[in-house]
Design a protein around this motif. Structure first.
Motif, PDB file in Angstrom:
ATOM      1  N   ASP A  23       0.848  -1.252  -0.020  1.00 21.00           N
ATOM      2  CA  ASP A  23      -0.030   0.051   0.086  1.00 21.00           C
ATOM      3  C   ASP A  23       0.843   1.136  -0.124  1.00 21.00           C
ATOM      4  O   ASP A  23       2.392   1.269   0.367  1.00 21.00           O
ATOM      5  CB  ASP A  23      -1.023   0.087   1.501  1.00 21.00           C
ATOM      6  CG  ASP A  23      -2.252  -0.804   1.135  1.00 21.00           C
ATOM      7  OD1 ASP A  23      -2.242  -1.642   0.145  1.00 21.00           O
ATOM      8  OD2 ASP A  23      -2.879  -0.722   2.082  1.00 21.00           O
ATOM      9  N   GLU A  24       0.142   2.411  -0.400  1.00 26.45           N
ATOM     10  CA  GLU A  24       1.068   3.660  -0.491  1.00 26.45           C
ATOM     11  C   GLU A  24       1.497   4.086   0.861  1.00 26.45           C
ATOM     12  O   GLU A  24       2.751   4.846   1.151  1.00 26.45           O
ATOM     13  CB  GLU A  24       0.084   4.757  -0.885  1.00 26.45           C
ATOM     14  CG  GLU A  24       0.299   4.796  -2.490  1.00 26.45           C
ATOM     15  CD  GLU A  24       1.714   5.088  -2.738  1.00 26.45           C
ATOM     16  OE1 GLU A  24       2.065   4.214  -3.612  1.00 26.45           O
ATOM     17  OE2 GLU A  24       2.339   6.203  -2.702  1.00 26.45           O
ATOM     18  N   ALA A  25       0.605   3.605   1.936  1.00 30.48           N
ATOM     19  CA  ALA A  25       1.120   3.910   3.358  1.00 30.48           C
ATOM     20  C   ALA A  25       2.398   3.540   3.676  1.00 30.48           C
ATOM     21  O   ALA A  25       3.195   4.122   4.720  1.00 30.48           O
ATOM     22  CB  ALA A  25       0.010   3.600   4.090  1.00 30.48           C
ATOM     23  N   MET A  26       2.763   2.440   3.204  1.00 29.49           N
ATOM     24  CA  MET A  26       4.111   1.827   3.265  1.00 29.49           C
ATOM     25  C   MET A  26       5.266   2.652   2.952  1.00 29.49           C
ATOM     26  O   MET A  26       6.516   2.505   3.430  1.00 29.49           O
ATOM     27  CB  MET A  26       4.401   0.465   2.619  1.00 29.49           C
ATOM     28  CG  MET A  26       5.490  -0.302   2.790  1.00 29.49           C
ATOM     29  SD  MET A  26       5.172  -1.634   4.270  1.00 29.49           S
ATOM     30  CE  MET A  26       6.058  -2.758   3.651  1.00 29.49           C
ATOM     31  N   ARG A  27       5.132   3.466   1.985  1.00 22.82           N
ATOM     32  CA  ARG A  27       6.255   4.242   1.517  1.00 22.82           C
ATOM     33  C   ARG A  27       6.787   5.288   2.905  1.00 22.82           C
ATOM     34  O   ARG A  27       7.883   5.359   2.711  1.00 22.82           O
ATOM     35  CB  ARG A  27       5.639   5.447   0.520  1.00 22.82           C
ATOM     36  CG  ARG A  27       6.963   6.249  -0.356  1.00 22.82           C
ATOM     37  CD  ARG A  27       6.041   7.462  -1.106  1.00 22.82           C
ATOM     38  NE  ARG A  27       5.127   6.938  -2.118  1.00 22.82           N
ATOM     39  CZ  ARG A  27       5.686   7.001  -3.464  1.00 22.82           C
ATOM     40  NH1 ARG A  27       6.969   7.189  -3.513  1.00 22.82           N
ATOM     41  NH2 ARG A  27       5.153   6.619  -4.476  1.00 22.82           N
ATOM     42  N   THR A  28       5.909   5.550   3.624  1.00 26.63           N
ATOM     43  CA  THR A  28       6.529   6.524   4.664  1.00 26.63           C
ATOM     44  C   THR A  28       6.792   5.621   6.051  1.00 26.63           C
ATOM     45  O   THR A  28       7.908   5.899   6.555  1.00 26.63           O
ATOM     46  CB  THR A  28       5.326   7.359   5.194  1.00 26.63           C
ATOM     47  OG1 THR A  28       3.992   7.029   5.212  1.00 26.63           O
ATOM     48  CG2 THR A  28       5.489   8.586   4.395  1.00 26.63           C
ATOM     49  N   VAL A  29       5.886   4.523   6.134  1.00 26.09           N
ATOM     50  CA  VAL A  29       6.375   3.748   7.427  1.00 26.09           C
ATOM     51  C   VAL A  29       7.548   3.183   7.078  1.00 26.09           C
ATOM     52  O   VAL A  29       8.585   2.901   8.068  1.00 26.09           O
ATOM     53  CB  VAL A  29       5.181   2.831   7.517  1.00 26.09           C
ATOM     54  CG1 VAL A  29       5.590   1.544   8.500  1.00 26.09           C
ATOM     55  CG2 VAL A  29       4.031   3.307   7.877  1.00 26.09           C
ATOM     56  N   ASP A  30       7.897   2.370   6.048  1.00 30.66           N
ATOM     57  CA  ASP A  30       9.222   1.734   5.748  1.00 30.66           C
ATOM     58  C   ASP A  30       9.581   1.647   4.178  1.00 30.66           C
ATOM     59  O   ASP A  30       9.128   1.013   3.391  1.00 30.66           O
ATOM     60  CB  ASP A  30       8.887   0.118   6.012  1.00 30.66           C
ATOM     61  CG  ASP A  30      10.049  -0.764   6.029  1.00 30.66           C
ATOM     62  OD1 ASP A  30      10.984  -0.259   5.447  1.00 30.66           O
ATOM     63  OD2 ASP A  30       9.868  -1.632   6.612  1.00 30.66           O
ATOM     64  N   PRO A  31      10.177   2.968   3.801  1.00 32.20           N
ATOM     65  CA  PRO A  31      10.549   3.311   2.559  1.00 32.20           C
ATOM     66  C   PRO A  31      11.308   2.139   1.890  1.00 32.20           C
ATOM     67  O   PRO A  31      11.086   2.031   0.605  1.00 32.20           O
ATOM     68  CB  PRO A  31      11.253   4.536   2.609  1.00 32.20           C
ATOM     69  CG  PRO A  31      11.225   5.110   4.042  1.00 32.20           C
ATOM     70  CD  PRO A  31      10.479   3.830   4.852  1.00 32.20           C
ATOM     71  N   GLU A  32      12.370   1.578   2.604  1.00 31.82           N
ATOM     72  CA  GLU A  32      13.050   0.714   2.084  1.00 31.82           C
ATOM     73  C   GLU A  32      12.432  -0.645   1.275  1.00 31.82           C
ATOM     74  O   GLU A  32      12.461  -1.083   0.242  1.00 31.82           O
ATOM     75  CB  GLU A  32      14.492   0.354   2.770  1.00 31.82           C
ATOM     76  CG  GLU A  32      15.407  -0.690   2.353  1.00 31.82           C
ATOM     77  CD  GLU A  32      15.298  -2.218   2.740  1.00 31.82           C
ATOM     78  OE1 GLU A  32      14.965  -2.194   3.894  1.00 31.82           O
ATOM     79  OE2 GLU A  32      15.614  -2.784   1.846  1.00 31.82           O
ATOM     80  N   ARG A  33      11.576  -0.878   2.376  1.00 27.21           N
ATOM     81  CA  ARG A  33      10.832  -2.299   2.016  1.00 27.21           C
ATOM     82  C   ARG A  33       9.792  -1.882   0.820  1.00 27.21           C
ATOM     83  O   ARG A  33       9.445  -2.648   0.049  1.00 27.21           O
ATOM     84  CB  ARG A  33       9.992  -2.913   3.061  1.00 27.21           C
ATOM     85  CG  ARG A  33      10.804  -3.818   3.722  1.00 27.21           C
ATOM     86  CD  ARG A  33       9.923  -4.694   4.698  1.00 27.21           C
ATOM     87  NE  ARG A  33      10.477  -5.766   5.372  1.00 27.21           N
ATOM     88  CZ  ARG A  33      10.723  -5.675   6.695  1.00 27.21           C
ATOM     89  NH1 ARG A  33      10.008  -5.058   7.441  1.00 27.21           N
ATOM     90  NH2 ARG A  33      11.287  -6.935   7.201  1.00 27.21           N
ATOM     91  N   TYR A  34       9.270  -0.614   1.047  1.00 24.65           N
ATOM     92  CA  TYR A  34       8.228  -0.172  -0.023  1.00 24.65           C
ATOM     93  C   TYR A  34       8.765  -0.255  -1.527  1.00 24.65           C
ATOM     94  O   TYR A  34       8.123  -0.712  -2.324  1.00 24.65           O
ATOM     95  CB  TYR A  34       7.554   1.417   0.337  1.00 24.65           C
ATOM     96  CG  TYR A  34       6.859   2.032  -0.727  1.00 24.65           C
ATOM     97  CD1 TYR A  34       5.449   1.630  -0.830  1.00 24.65           C
ATOM     98  CD2 TYR A  34       7.655   2.896  -1.862  1.00 24.65           C
ATOM     99  CE1 TYR A  34       4.776   2.202  -1.819  1.00 24.65           C
ATOM    100  CE2 TYR A  34       6.599   3.439  -2.778  1.00 24.65           C
ATOM    101  CZ  TYR A  34       5.243   3.043  -2.802  1.00 24.65           C
ATOM    102  OH  TYR A  34       4.579   3.621  -3.714  1.00 24.65           O
ATOM    103  N   GLU A  35      10.142   0.459  -1.553  1.00 20.59           N
ATOM    104  CA  GLU A  35      10.736   0.390  -2.935  1.00 20.59           C
ATOM    105  C   GLU A  35      10.916  -1.161  -3.473  1.00 20.59           C
ATOM    106  O   GLU A  35      10.672  -1.466  -4.254  1.00 20.59           O
ATOM    107  CB  GLU A  35      12.079   1.241  -2.825  1.00 20.59           C
ATOM    108  CG  GLU A  35      11.859   2.712  -2.705  1.00 20.59           C
ATOM    109  CD  GLU A  35      11.056   3.365  -3.595  1.00 20.59           C
ATOM    110  OE1 GLU A  35      10.786   2.734  -5.053  1.00 20.59           O
ATOM    111  OE2 GLU A  35      10.338   4.342  -3.539  1.00 20.59           O
TER     112      GLU A  35
END
Ligand code: SAM
Length: 230
Positions: free
Chosen positions: A201-213
């Motif tokens: 989800d987009e929310a992951m971008r701020t919570v865990d940017p490394e895993r998001y990418e």
């Protein structure tokens, strides 16, 4: 308890319960994708097989489903009982028959990140088909076979048991190919409806940017929806 019991007993359960409650891989990636695949559940009888700490059971109960959560870990059954007080939570080894669930008694089954831990997947799937009403659905997630292959290496086709760390504890599961996963579901008498390889989800971008990418580009979960052909 079966010979190869991979429920998260003891420390594994404590560690998993803490992680499952955090914003991260489960809550912002796999679980929302599961819920999209499940859809509306108001008024439905649903079992959450391998319910862990009960987050999915709680969400489905709040959405109006009558939920039975099942897990083999005493620690996680306790956590799920607290997290999902409206659900009925049962401690049970999913490698054994679901004798407390009657034939044709459920509208749906969710099974999130559990099937790879079980010894006899065909027997488990046959039990799910037995307890579902004709046309009843299953939404099942597991780790993406190519993600496991990337992590463990070797031959993608070498289906074998592996051990992976869960903090200070460990967990065991079986590597299987995508063909095995899909064909076992079809062979158990289900009709596949949809497959999803979710991105976070987009929310992951701020919570865990490394895993998001990483997980915007690398598949880590696969989710299948099927219905009982009976
Ligand atoms: C990765 S966790 C997923 C938990 C939950 N579905 C979620 O998504 O948060 C795997 C779960 O399967 C359960 N499990 C593994 N083998 C089991 C077995 N043989 N019988 C019952 N539960 C089992 C574990 O105890 C654990 O709760």
């Amino acid at each position: 308890m079966t010979e190869h019991d991979n429920a998260y007993h003891g420390d594994a359960g404590v560690i998993f319960a803490a992680r499952a409650a955090e914003a991260g891989l489960n809550s912002l990636h796999e679980r929302p994708a599961m819920l999209r695949m499940v859809g509306e559940v108001a008024g439905l009888k649903v079992a959450d097989l391998g319910c862990g700490a009960g987050q999915l059971a709680a969400i489905l109960s709040a959405a109006g489903a009558q939920v039975t959560g099942v897990d083999g870990s005493e620690v996680l059954v306790d956590a799920a009982t607290r997290a999902a007080p409206e659900a009925t939570i049962v401690q049970h080894d999913l490698d054994l028959p679901l004798e407390f669930l009657a034939d044709d008694s459920l509208d749906g089954v969710v099974c999130a990140l559990v099937i790879h831990h079980l010894n006899d997947r065909p027997r488990f799937l046959a039990e799910i088909r037995r307890v579902l009403r004709p046309g009843g659905w299953i939404v099942l997630s597991t780790t993406h076979p190519t993600a496991d292959w990337g992590y463990f290496g070797g031959s993608y086709f070498d289906e074998r048991w592996v051990t992976r760390s869960l903090g200070e504890a460990t967990m065991e599961y079986q590597l299987i190919t995508m063909s095995t996963l899909i064909n076992e579901i079809i062979d158990a008498g289900f009709v596949l409806e949809r497959m999803l390889e979710p991105q976070p989800d987009e929310a992951m971008r701020t919570v865990d940017p490394e895993r998001y990418e990483r997980y915007r580009s690398d598949p880590i979960f696969v989710i299948l929806r099927a219905h009982a052909d009976k």
